[in-house]
Design an enzyme around this catalytic site. Structure first.
Site, PDB file in Angstrom:
ATOM      1  N   LEU A  37      36.740  27.299 125.843  1.00 13.61           N
ATOM      2  CA  LEU A  37      37.925  28.092 126.208  1.00 13.61           C
ATOM      3  C   LEU A  37      38.754  27.353 127.253  1.00 13.61           C
ATOM      4  CD1 LEU A  37      36.383  31.704 126.298  1.00 13.61           C
ATOM      5  CD2 LEU A  37      37.470  30.518 124.374  1.00 13.61           C
ATOM      6  N   ALA A  85      38.094  19.686 120.604  1.00 10.78           N
ATOM      7  CA  ALA A  85      38.704  18.424 121.052  1.00 10.78           C
ATOM      8  C   ALA A  85      39.854  18.730 121.992  1.00 10.78           C
ATOM      9  CB  ALA A  85      39.236  17.641 119.850  1.00 10.78           C
ATOM     10  N   THR A 102      35.897  14.739 126.390  1.00  7.64           N
ATOM     11  CA  THR A 102      35.683  15.757 125.345  1.00  7.64           C
ATOM     12  C   THR A 102      35.501  15.116 123.964  1.00  7.64           C
ATOM     13  OG1 THR A 102      36.987  17.352 126.568  1.00  7.64           O
ATOM     14  CG2 THR A 102      36.697  17.792 124.223  1.00  7.64           C
ATOM     15  N   THR A 132      41.605  13.188 112.526  1.00 11.06           N
ATOM     16  CA  THR A 132      43.056  13.186 112.332  1.00 11.06           C
ATOM     17  C   THR A 132      43.528  11.918 111.618  1.00 11.06           C
ATOM     18  OG1 THR A 132      45.127  12.980 113.576  1.00 11.06           O
ATOM     19  CG2 THR A 132      43.182  12.242 114.702  1.00 11.06           C
ATOM     20  N   ASP A 133      44.696  12.005 110.972  1.00 14.05           N
ATOM     21  CA  ASP A 133      45.279  10.807 110.354  1.00 14.05           C
ATOM     22  C   ASP A 133      45.797   9.827 111.409  1.00 14.05           C
ATOM     23  OD1 ASP A 133      47.496  12.261 111.222  1.00 14.05           O
ATOM     24  OD2 ASP A 133      48.581  12.148 109.313  1.00 14.05           O
ATOM     25  N   GLU A 134      45.910  10.299 112.666  1.00  9.76           N
ATOM     26  CA  GLU A 134      46.502   9.436 113.697  1.00  9.76           C
ATOM     27  C   GLU A 134      45.631   8.220 114.011  1.00  9.76           C
ATOM     28  OE1 GLU A 134      48.445  11.558 116.891  1.00  9.76           O
ATOM     29  OE2 GLU A 134      48.660  13.334 115.658  1.00  9.76           O
ATOM     30  N   TYR A 157      44.978   9.807 122.664  1.00 10.78           N
ATOM     31  CA  TYR A 157      44.390  10.832 121.781  1.00 10.78           C
ATOM     32  C   TYR A 157      43.789  10.181 120.543  1.00 10.78           C
ATOM     33  CZ  TYR A 157      44.295  14.306 118.012  1.00 10.78           C
ATOM     34  OH  TYR A 157      43.916  15.074 116.927  1.00 10.78           O
ATOM     35  N   ALA A 159      43.038   7.106 119.973  1.00  5.76           N
ATOM     36  CA  ALA A 159      41.953   6.159 120.289  1.00  5.76           C
ATOM     37  C   ALA A 159      40.648   6.912 120.524  1.00  5.76           C
ATOM     38  CB  ALA A 159      42.328   5.341 121.524  1.00  5.76           C
ATOM     39  N   LYS A 161      39.841   9.860 119.236  1.00  3.46           N
ATOM     40  CA  LYS A 161      39.364  10.396 117.946  1.00  3.46           C
ATOM     41  C   LYS A 161      38.775   9.262 117.092  1.00  3.46           C
ATOM     42  CE  LYS A 161      39.646  14.072 116.476  1.00  3.46           C
ATOM     43  NZ  LYS A 161      38.786  15.295 116.588  1.00  3.46           N
ATOM     44  N   TYR A 214      62.510  14.280 120.642  1.00  2.00           N
ATOM     45  CA  TYR A 214      62.146  12.990 121.230  1.00  2.00           C
ATOM     46  C   TYR A 214      62.903  11.863 120.523  1.00  2.00           C
ATOM     47  CZ  TYR A 214      57.980  15.421 123.151  1.00  2.00           C
ATOM     48  OH  TYR A 214      57.125  16.281 123.797  1.00  2.00           O
TER      49      TYR A 214
HETATM   50  P1  NAD Z   1      43.327  22.999 119.706  1.00  2.00           P
HETATM   51  O1  NAD Z   1      43.712  22.198 120.903  1.00  2.00           O
HETATM   52  O2  NAD Z   1      44.199  24.135 119.279  1.00  2.00           O
HETATM   53  O3  NAD Z   1      41.860  23.617 119.912  1.00  2.00           O
HETATM   54  C1  NAD Z   1      40.819  22.860 120.457  1.00  2.00           C
HETATM   55  C2  NAD Z   1      39.680  23.815 120.795  1.00  2.00           C
HETATM   56  O4  NAD Z   1      38.595  23.018 121.358  1.00  2.00           O
HETATM   57  C3  NAD Z   1      40.045  24.868 121.837  1.00  2.00           C
HETATM   58  O5  NAD Z   1      39.558  26.129 121.451  1.00  2.00           O
HETATM   59  C4  NAD Z   1      39.346  24.371 123.111  1.00  2.00           C
HETATM   60  O6  NAD Z   1      38.978  25.437 123.992  1.00  2.00           O
HETATM   61  C5  NAD Z   1      38.122  23.680 122.527  1.00  2.00           C
HETATM   62  N1  NAD Z   1      37.588  22.674 123.456  1.00  2.00           N
HETATM   63  C6  NAD Z   1      38.258  21.712 124.131  1.00  2.00           C
HETATM   64  N2  NAD Z   1      37.427  21.027 124.939  1.00  2.00           N
HETATM   65  C7  NAD Z   1      36.187  21.559 124.758  1.00  2.00           C
HETATM   66  C8  NAD Z   1      34.900  21.269 125.301  1.00  2.00           C
HETATM   67  N3  NAD Z   1      34.738  20.315 126.220  1.00  2.00           N
HETATM   68  N4  NAD Z   1      33.839  21.989 124.885  1.00  2.00           N
HETATM   69  C9  NAD Z   1      34.003  22.984 123.946  1.00  2.00           C
HETATM   70  N5  NAD Z   1      35.200  23.315 123.426  1.00  2.00           N
HETATM   71  C10 NAD Z   1      36.276  22.607 123.822  1.00  2.00           C
HETATM   72  O7  NAD Z   1      43.141  21.930 118.542  1.00  2.00           O
HETATM   73  P2  NAD Z   1      43.448  22.053 116.985  1.00  2.00           P
HETATM   74  O8  NAD Z   1      44.852  21.688 116.748  1.00  2.00           O
HETATM   75  O9  NAD Z   1      42.909  23.326 116.480  1.00  2.00           O
HETATM   76  O10 NAD Z   1      42.537  20.846 116.441  1.00  2.00           O
HETATM   77  C11 NAD Z   1      41.187  21.053 116.069  1.00  2.00           C
HETATM   78  C12 NAD Z   1      40.599  19.752 115.572  1.00  2.00           C
HETATM   79  O11 NAD Z   1      41.335  19.282 114.452  1.00  2.00           O
HETATM   80  C13 NAD Z   1      40.619  18.622 116.603  1.00  2.00           C
HETATM   81  O12 NAD Z   1      39.414  17.905 116.490  1.00  2.00           O
HETATM   82  C14 NAD Z   1      41.824  17.782 116.190  1.00  2.00           C
HETATM   83  O13 NAD Z   1      41.638  16.435 116.580  1.00  2.00           O
HETATM   84  C15 NAD Z   1      41.796  17.952 114.689  1.00  2.00           C
HETATM   85  N6  NAD Z   1      43.097  17.826 114.012  1.00  2.00           N
HETATM   86  C16 NAD Z   1      44.169  18.556 114.439  1.00  2.00           C
HETATM   87  C17 NAD Z   1      45.386  18.445 113.763  1.00  2.00           C
HETATM   88  C18 NAD Z   1      46.584  19.264 114.155  1.00  2.00           C
HETATM   89  O14 NAD Z   1      47.659  19.078 113.590  1.00  2.00           O
HETATM   90  N7  NAD Z   1      46.485  20.198 115.075  1.00  2.00           N
HETATM   91  C19 NAD Z   1      45.493  17.573 112.670  1.00  2.00           C
HETATM   92  C20 NAD Z   1      44.365  16.846 112.274  1.00  2.00           C
HETATM   93  C21 NAD Z   1      43.173  16.982 112.951  1.00  2.00           C
HETATM   94  P1  TYD Z   2      53.320  17.163 117.909  1.00  2.00           P
HETATM   95  O1  TYD Z   2      53.404  18.575 117.420  1.00  2.00           O
HETATM   96  O2  TYD Z   2      53.040  16.929 119.357  1.00  2.00           O
HETATM   97  O3  TYD Z   2      52.263  16.412 116.973  1.00  2.00           O
HETATM   98  P2  TYD Z   2      51.855  14.824 116.890  1.00  2.00           P
HETATM   99  O4  TYD Z   2      52.454  14.094 118.015  1.00  2.00           O
HETATM  100  O5  TYD Z   2      50.367  14.884 116.984  1.00  2.00           O
HETATM  101  O6  TYD Z   2      52.350  14.370 115.569  1.00  2.00           O
HETATM  102  O7  TYD Z   2      54.677  16.439 117.561  1.00  2.00           O
HETATM  103  C1  TYD Z   2      55.172  16.321 116.239  1.00  2.00           C
HETATM  104  C2  TYD Z   2      56.371  15.406 116.259  1.00  2.00           C
HETATM  105  O8  TYD Z   2      57.437  16.044 116.982  1.00  2.00           O
HETATM  106  C3  TYD Z   2      56.133  14.089 116.978  1.00  2.00           C
HETATM  107  O9  TYD Z   2      56.862  13.051 116.298  1.00  2.00           O
HETATM  108  C4  TYD Z   2      56.721  14.303 118.356  1.00  2.00           C
HETATM  109  C5  TYD Z   2      57.871  15.253 118.099  1.00  2.00           C
HETATM  110  N1  TYD Z   2      58.182  16.219 119.179  1.00  2.00           N
HETATM  111  C6  TYD Z   2      59.505  16.371 119.619  1.00  2.00           C
HETATM  112  O10 TYD Z   2      60.446  15.693 119.141  1.00  2.00           O
HETATM  113  N2  TYD Z   2      59.756  17.299 120.596  1.00  2.00           N
HETATM  114  C7  TYD Z   2      58.761  18.047 121.159  1.00  2.00           C
HETATM  115  O11 TYD Z   2      59.046  18.868 122.086  1.00  2.00           O
HETATM  116  C8  TYD Z   2      57.421  17.882 120.694  1.00  2.00           C
HETATM  117  C9  TYD Z   2      56.298  18.693 121.287  1.00  2.00           C
HETATM  118  C10 TYD Z   2      57.175  16.957 119.691  1.00  2.00           C
END
Ligand code: NAD
Ligand code: TYD
Length: 351
Positions: A37, A85, A102, A132-134, A157, A159, A161, A214
């Protein structure tokens, strides 16, 4: 209960959708949601399922080795789906350390605990790492990330992952741990923390605040509806080949500025404002350092081998998302005011 599954990060954006899917679809699985949390974890994301008999919540910090050992001592897990994460690129630029703790140390603690608890008897066991694809870096205008693309992470981030992905594979090759990894493109949908692009734009339009773009807004992301990610995770968890990797993507590339313009027009309509009002809020700001230009996923392996496909209609997914944010103002306000974090501190301090 036929199986006990640990889902880490189940109070976060994607994790909450995965927890809901597993708790409701598999009533004979015990689903244990372990989450620290942090600012990004919010149990309000899953209030609808928290009373279910097959659901447990454990406040756990995966960076804390003893916390993780205690968790694996309390339950006999058959599977782990690891989503916890630090997930925001911008936060990784202002403070990389937490990402190393983390995403790398936390993953290592879980791998060690799974290995020790399964004691090299891996029948029916699986450690599923969500990535992630990143990790693949940045594309030019052509081409797609496949499962064979070499890793080239460029933000703290990605790096962190990439490092955790390597550690998971190393445990498979060295110790025989049954693992599977998936690498997914940008998710969107209900419950996403409002510092990420889509919910930030929706919230700022609603409040007539500037829409920060951005650089030139020309960076491209491949957007996937969060429930499509959850359905892919379900399939891969049950049918993915152990030791293998699957790419998950929406085949849905958008330049940031075009996506923001689309959101502006949807919001004008929903808020009954004159067409063009929200566009006026667009503000070009300093680019993100090291901003990856383009992500695009080739998910044909997952489609061919496991028969997965995402919803084809992006505008329907986006409308659903906008409607959810407009209907859940209390959820958003409590996050923005920090009210829910204060509540967790009070509820869980000392646990
Ligand atoms: P999020 O930031 O919304 O949620 C992360 C969760 O992890 C939170 O509930 C947080 O409390 C928990 N957490 C963080 N540190 C912790 C710790 N030390 N111990 C236990 N719990 C902890 O993230 P998300 O967007 O839901 O992403 C979830 C996963 O999917 C991640 O591994 C992320 O790398 C991966 N992912 C996300 C996206 C995306 O677009 N959001 C895309 C591809 C992969
Ligand atoms: P984000 O949602 O942070 O995802 P990621 O960086 O993991 O792809 O951002 C998505 C795209 O939007 C990214 O190219 C950065 C851009 N962006 C903005 O232009 N303005 C913003 O305020 C934010 C948060 C992201």
């Amino acid at each position: 209960m036929s199986r006990t599954i640990l889902i880490t990060g189940g109070a976060g954006f994607i994790g909450s959708h995965v927890v809901r899917r597993f708790v409701t679809k598999y009533p004979d699985f015990l689903i244990v949601n372990a989450d620290k949390l942090t600012y990004a974890g919010n149990l309000e994301n899953i209030t609808d399922i928290e009373q279910n008999k097959n659901y447990r919540f454990e406040r756990t910090d995966i960076v804390n080795k003893q916390d993780v050992i205690n968790l694996f001592g309390k339950y006999s897990f058959d599977g782990v789906i690891h989503l916890a994460a630090e997930s925001h690129v911008d936060r990784s630029i202002t403070g990389p350390d937490e990402f190393v703790f983390t995403n790398i140390v936390g993953t290592l603690n879980l791998l060690n605990a799974a290995r020790n608890s399964w004691k090299d008897n891996y029948s029916g066991k699986l450690f599923y790492h969500i990535s992630t694809d990143e990790v693949y870096g940045s594309l030019g205008s052509e081409g797609y990330f496949t499962e064979e693309t070499a890793y080239d992470p460029r933000s703290p981030y990605s790096a962190s992952k990439a490092s955790s992905d390597h550690m998971v594979r190393a445990f498979h090759h060295t110790f025989g741990l049954p693992v599977v990894i998936s690498n997914c493109s940008n998710n969107y949908g209900p419950n996403q923390f409002p510092e990420k692009l889509i919910p930030l734009i929706i919230n700022n339009i609603k409040n007539n605040k500037p829409l920060p773009v951005y650089g030139k807004g020309e960076n491209i992301r491949d957007w996937l509806y969060v429930e499509d990610h959850a359905s892919a995770i379900d399939l891969i968890f049950h049918r993915g080949r152990h030791g293998d990797t699957y790419n998950i993507g929406g085949n849905n590339e958008w330049k940031n500025i075009d996506l923001i313009l689309l959101l502006c027009s949807i919001m004008d309509r929903k808020l009954k404002r004159p067409a063009g009002s929200s566009e006026k809020l667009i503000t070009y700001v300093k680019d993100r350092p090291g901003h990856d230009m383009r992500y695009a996923i080739d998910s044909s392996k997952l489609q061919k081998e496991l028969g997965w496909s995402p919803i084809p209609d992006f505008s329907a997914g986006l409308e659903k998302t906008v409607d959810w944010y407009l209907a859940n103002t209390r959820w958003l306000e409590r996050i923005i005011s920090g009210e829910y974090e204060k509540y967790y501190e009070m509820m869980y301090s000392g646990r």
